[in-house]
Design an enzyme around this catalytic site. Structure first.
Site, PDB file in Angstrom:
ATOM      1  N   THR A   1     -11.431 -10.432 -12.133  1.00 41.22           N
ATOM      2  CA  THR A   1     -10.039 -10.809 -11.879  1.00 41.22           C
ATOM      3  C   THR A   1      -9.446 -11.624 -13.012  1.00 41.22           C
ATOM      4  O   THR A   1      -8.247 -11.540 -13.288  1.00 41.22           O
ATOM      5  CB  THR A   1      -9.946 -11.585 -10.559  1.00 41.22           C
ATOM      6  OG1 THR A   1     -10.395 -10.746  -9.490  1.00 41.22           O
ATOM      7  CG2 THR A   1      -8.526 -12.037 -10.261  1.00 41.22           C
TER       8      THR A   1
ATOM      9  N   THR B   1     -15.345 -12.727  -9.480  1.00 41.03           N
ATOM     10  CA  THR B   1     -15.872 -13.712  -8.529  1.00 41.03           C
ATOM     11  C   THR B   1     -16.710 -13.110  -7.409  1.00 41.03           C
ATOM     12  O   THR B   1     -17.499 -13.826  -6.787  1.00 41.03           O
ATOM     13  CB  THR B   1     -14.724 -14.521  -7.904  1.00 41.03           C
ATOM     14  OG1 THR B   1     -13.818 -13.636  -7.230  1.00 41.03           O
ATOM     15  CG2 THR B   1     -13.987 -15.319  -8.961  1.00 41.03           C
TER      16      THR B   1
END
Length: 400
Positions: free
Chosen positions: A70, A150
């Site tokens: 991300t 993540t």
């Protein structure tokens, strides 16, 4: 190839350009009366910040290795709450978008991969750890920062914690919002990560995760939810914070890592197969067509049928590790105090042992201490590169 990065207008333009899909609507040439196009507010802001930053020529060198995620994500509609494509921006583009890095470090970048972290494999862990071990042999390099998605960040960070055999700092960092989103957290997280990796105070702290101005030990870090602030360490593992004056440490890990690690990956390309299962009411345990080398069971206590299944697996040579579902339990591993109680002697069995058939003893199970099941699986995979003796593996679980 390592390439030094300086925050320039050209690289900022690359970041802005990456925010536009190749299949975007055709460009319409403005009429003479139309105002000239201007840079977007975020891009213009980065250009202004870059012009105001005075690079520190004496700052430590930090290598930023990008894997995707991300933090490198770009939206089809920038500046919205919409979806995004993880792993789009390059390492150079990510670092160029944070010109303030030049105040604290001389940045080099390397593109290891550019994928969503759900696509990261154990084979990639091995290659990444080897690359970092080689890089940290350089005398001029203060530390390494790994940018990562993540979803699997805690697993990669823990693998590096076990297998990077250097006391120089390694920091894994990610973001919960894409680079083009509203109020992205990637830039400040990256800045904090670089400041930590460049700090002499971070030496001998093991691999760390730096998110939301907190410095977390990779052994204990875990993703609790998909928002900023979503990484935590449970009861233990927060080492310090990144304050305005830089990283401040208040605690340090005491288990084995870094130069004290016994795990050498020089001759390892693939890791032994280890399966992850869960115990539950009414469960009977997991069986396999082809047995793996090891199994980790997340459990607070197994049913009789589960016990029988995993006992049978141990009998065939499969190493079975139990991990408390919360990852917080510390009982049962024989890691402290006076150790486990002595084995009970069955005197009745001894008296007529001549008449009884000899039954091979069942190899003992292994207990994970204060480790989530996902991390217990990683430690077992690494331990199995050295031994398949469950007693020796228990020793490893007690020390790492």
């Amino acid at each position: 190839m390592n390439r030094s990065v300086r925050p320039t207008v050209a690289l900022v333009a690359l970041v802005a350009g990456a925010c536009v899909r190749p299949s975007a609507a055709p460009v319409v040439t403005p009429s003479p009366a139309a105002p000239a196009p201007v840079a977007s507010a975020p891009a213009a802001g980065v250009v202004a910040r870059a012009a105001a930053v005075v690079p520190n020529p004496n700052a430590p060198k930090v290598l930023v290795i990008a894997t995707g995620g991300t933090i490198a994500g770009v939206q089809d509609a920038p500046g919205t709450l919409g979806g995004y494509r993880a792993g789009t921006l390059t390492a150079e583009q990510i670092t160029a978008s944070v010109p303030e890095l030049a105040r604290y470090a001389r940045i080099e970048t390397e593109q290891f991969s550019n994928v969503a972290s759900t696509l990261v494999t154990p084979e990639m862990w091995v290659k990444l750890a080897k690359r970092i071990n080689v890089a940290l042999q350089r005398g001029d390099l203060a530390g390494v920062v790994v940018t990562h998605g993540t979803d699997r960040l805690e697993e990669t960070a823990f693998f590096l914690y076990l297998t990077v055999r250097s006391n120089k700092p390694v920091v894994v960092v990610g973001a919960q919002r894409p680079a083009t989103g509203i109020s992205p957290d990637g830039p400040i997280n990256l800045l904090s990560a670089v400041r930590t990796a460049a700090s002499p105070r971070a030496v001998q702290k093991g691999v760390m995760v730096v998110m939301d101005d907190r410095i977390l030990s990779a052994r204990e870090s875990r993703k609790l939810y998909q928002r900023t602030g979503g990484f935590d360490t449970g009861d233990m593992g927060m080492l310090g914070v990144v304050a305005s004056q830089g990283p401040e440490f208040f605690f340090a890990p005491v288990r084995r890592f870094g130069e004290r690690s016994e795990f050498d990956l020089d001759r390892v390309d693939t890791l032994p197969k280890v399966e992850l299962t869960m115990s539950y009411p009414g469960g009977t345990g997991q069986t396999f067509t082809t047995n793996p080398k090891g199994v980790v069971v997340a459990t607070t206590g197994m049913t009789a049928a589960e016990n029988a299944t995993y006992r049978a697996l141990r009998q065939t040579g499969v190493v079975v590790v139990t991990s408390f579902t919360s990852g917080e339990n510390v009982n049962g591993g024989g890691g402290g105090g006076d150790g486990p109680p002595p084995a009970r002697v069955d005197t009745a069995a001894r008296r007529d042992s001549v008449a009884r058939p000899v039954v091979a003893p069942v190899p003992p199970g292994v207990v994970a201490l204060h480790l989530t099941a996902t991390k217990a699986r990683i430690l077992l995979m690494v331990a199995l590169t050295k031994t398949n003796d469950p007693r020796e593996i228990q020793r490893i679980f007690n020390e790492y």
